[in-house]
Design a protein around this motif. Structure first.
Motif, PDB file in Angstrom:
ATOM      1  N   ASP A  45       0.825  -1.213   0.000  1.00 33.42           N
ATOM      2  CA  ASP A  45       0.000   0.000   0.000  1.00 33.42           C
ATOM      3  C   ASP A  45       0.859   1.262   0.000  1.00 33.42           C
ATOM      4  O   ASP A  45       0.582   2.215  -0.729  1.00 33.42           O
ATOM      5  CB  ASP A  45      -0.935   0.024   1.210  1.00 33.42           C
ATOM      6  N   LYS A  46       1.903   1.277   0.830  1.00 31.18           N
ATOM      7  CA  LYS A  46       2.789   2.446   0.873  1.00 31.18           C
ATOM      8  C   LYS A  46       3.470   2.655  -0.473  1.00 31.18           C
ATOM      9  O   LYS A  46       3.583   3.780  -0.962  1.00 31.18           O
ATOM     10  CB  LYS A  46       3.874   2.262   1.938  1.00 31.18           C
ATOM     11  N   ARG A  48       2.510   1.610  -3.463  1.00 29.98           N
ATOM     12  CA  ARG A  48       1.516   2.031  -4.449  1.00 29.98           C
ATOM     13  C   ARG A  48       1.180   3.505  -4.285  1.00 29.98           C
ATOM     14  O   ARG A  48       1.201   4.275  -5.246  1.00 29.98           O
ATOM     15  CB  ARG A  48       0.249   1.194  -4.303  1.00 29.98           C
ATOM     16  N   ASP A  49       0.878   3.906  -3.055  1.00 30.53           N
ATOM     17  CA  ASP A  49       0.475   5.289  -2.814  1.00 30.53           C
ATOM     18  C   ASP A  49       1.594   6.270  -3.136  1.00 30.53           C
ATOM     19  O   ASP A  49       1.350   7.333  -3.709  1.00 30.53           O
ATOM     20  CB  ASP A  49       0.014   5.468  -1.365  1.00 30.53           C
ATOM     21  N   THR A  50       2.806   5.924  -2.784  1.00 33.22           N
ATOM     22  CA  THR A  50       3.941   6.794  -3.085  1.00 33.22           C
ATOM     23  C   THR A  50       4.153   6.893  -4.592  1.00 33.22           C
ATOM     24  O   THR A  50       4.347   7.985  -5.130  1.00 33.22           O
ATOM     25  CB  THR A  50       5.219   6.280  -2.401  1.00 33.22           C
ATOM     26  N   LYS A  54       0.153   9.667  -3.904  1.00 33.05           N
ATOM     27  CA  LYS A  54      -0.848   9.813  -2.852  1.00 33.05           C
ATOM     28  C   LYS A  54      -0.224   9.798  -1.464  1.00 33.05           C
ATOM     29  O   LYS A  54      -0.913   9.673  -0.478  1.00 33.05           O
ATOM     30  CB  LYS A  54      -1.873   8.688  -2.942  1.00 33.05           C
ATOM     31  N   GLU A  55       1.080   9.941  -1.425  1.00 26.65           N
ATOM     32  CA  GLU A  55       1.821   9.914  -0.164  1.00 26.65           C
ATOM     33  C   GLU A  55       1.363  11.061   0.728  1.00 26.65           C
ATOM     34  O   GLU A  55       1.205  12.197   0.284  1.00 26.65           O
ATOM     35  CB  GLU A  55       3.302  10.030  -0.490  1.00 26.65           C
TER      36      GLU A  55
END
Length: 70
Positions: A45-46, A48-50, A54-55
């Motif tokens: 998840d981290k 992907r978001d980064t 979306k971080e």
């Protein structure tokens, strides 16, 4: 973990696809190393978001003081 699924051949389309895949892999590796250095562990998840931007940015002490001031 290594995935080696790439477009086969040397057509313009195959080269374009493989170049895009290479850029994505390089970006993911960069983000993975940065997260690992910062947090000591990485989750999907981290990562992907980064990668997707979306971080969640943490406020610095100065930013927090300015917010409180106003």
């Amino acid at each position: 973990m290594e995935f080696d699924r790439r477009a086969i051949g040397r057509t313009k389309e195959a080269v374009t696809i493989n170049d895009a895949l290479d850029k994505i892999k390089i970006a993911l590796d960069k983000h993975y190393k940065a997260i690992l250095e910062k947090d000591g562990y990485v989750t999907a998840d981290k990562l992907r978001d980064t990668y997707l931007g979306k971080e969640i940015k943490e406020n610095t002490v100065l930013q927090q003081n300015i917010i409180v001031f106003y």
